[in-house]
Design a protein around this motif. Sequence first.
Motif, mmCIF file in Angstrom:
data_model
loop_
_atom_site.group_PDB
_atom_site.id
_atom_site.type_symbol
_atom_site.label_atom_id
_atom_site.label_comp_id
_atom_site.label_asym_id
_atom_site.label_seq_id
_atom_site.Cartn_x
_atom_site.Cartn_y
_atom_site.Cartn_z
ATOM 1 N N ARG A 128 151.429 47.011 11.796
ATOM 2 C CA ARG A 128 151.084 47.750 13.009
ATOM 3 C C ARG A 128 149.693 48.361 12.862
ATOM 4 O O ARG A 128 148.876 48.305 13.783
ATOM 5 C CB ARG A 128 152.116 48.860 13.260
ATOM 6 N N LYS A 129 149.412 48.913 11.689
ATOM 7 C CA LYS A 129 148.103 49.528 11.444
ATOM 8 C C LYS A 129 146.990 48.489 11.374
ATOM 9 O O LYS A 129 145.843 48.772 11.742
ATOM 10 C CB LYS A 129 148.148 50.334 10.144
ATOM 11 N N LEU A 130 147.322 47.284 10.900
ATOM 12 C CA LEU A 130 146.296 46.236 10.828
ATOM 13 C C LEU A 130 145.798 45.854 12.223
ATOM 14 O O LEU A 130 144.638 45.501 12.403
ATOM 15 C CB LEU A 130 146.847 44.988 10.124
ATOM 16 N N ASN A 131 146.721 45.880 13.188
ATOM 17 C CA ASN A 131 146.362 45.635 14.588
ATOM 18 C C ASN A 131 145.650 44.284 14.777
ATOM 19 O O ASN A 131 144.571 44.208 15.372
ATOM 20 C CB ASN A 131 145.482 46.780 15.104
ATOM 21 N N ILE A 132 146.284 43.222 14.249
ATOM 22 C CA ILE A 132 145.737 41.875 14.393
ATOM 23 C C ILE A 132 145.985 41.392 15.825
ATOM 24 O O ILE A 132 147.114 41.388 16.307
ATOM 25 C CB ILE A 132 146.397 40.912 13.389
#
Length: 308
Positions: free
Chosen positions: A252-256
């Motif tokens: 979720r934090k990577l937001n690919i």
Amino acid sequence: MKILLIDDVYLERLHLSIRLKKIGHEVSLLSSGIEIKEKIEYFEPDLILMDINMPDINGIDLTKWIRRKFKDWIPIIFLSSYQQPNIIEKAIIAGGDDYLIKPVNRTVLASKILAMERIAIMRTKLKNKNIQIEEMNNRLQKQANEDPLTGLFNRRFLNHKVVEFLNIHERNQLTFVLIMIDVDYFKKYNDFYGHIKGDQCLTQIANELNLLFSRKDDIVARFGGEEFIILLGNTNLEQGINQCQRIKEHFRKLNISHEKSFLDKRLTLSQGLICVDPNIIIDSNIIYNLVDIKLYEAKKNGRNTYAY
């Protein structure tokens, strides 16, 4: 050639070393057999010239110790005033390669050294060839166990590790966890971004999973297509659930970006988890079937989640 010369008589040791150095050899001198035990490991001689009669340990016993201690065969020539056939026989049986009677004729010594130099060259070539073969075997083994796209372990290696985990954890009465991961709507990702971008995405996911699970016994593998498997030793159900949540939060934090996802405009993962008790489940195929069912439940429940 590097020659280790062991003789307790100083003048004989000195004169012989001068002769050897004149014909181009590197010589290390020792006055007793005990000293060789420290010297031989870091000097790495191509040849040992050794007296038989020494005060602390005789040359025959020292040769037996060398042959037991070192796997690599280092040629040994005995230098001795003893001429009795039974002593010469004992020296050769102990592991000696030749026996010269003192005082050693210069021409004879030079000829013997020349022969040993040829052997040293052949040994070096053989050693280098063996190193090359070992490196090649290691590369082939790595290729056999590695997924060519992501660099993760492949399914072949995973199958082997699952069986190994079953045996080890049954023996130690422990449980382990297997997590199956599927990239949500990956076909739509490929269709929209193209297969090159799709491969890059899978490689990025693989790298991130490797970062998340970097313990010595953690196994991260590509199961096939857009499916990955995490194998966690000595792990219970609660710990496994925490790891699933950790994976979800990390991505979720990577937001690919994933423009064609029906969930969000970013890439998400579905996860199935099982905690394996080897006393109950003893077959790897059953494990894969069970975790696949859990993965299907996660997808059925809306994806971007995990089921256990």
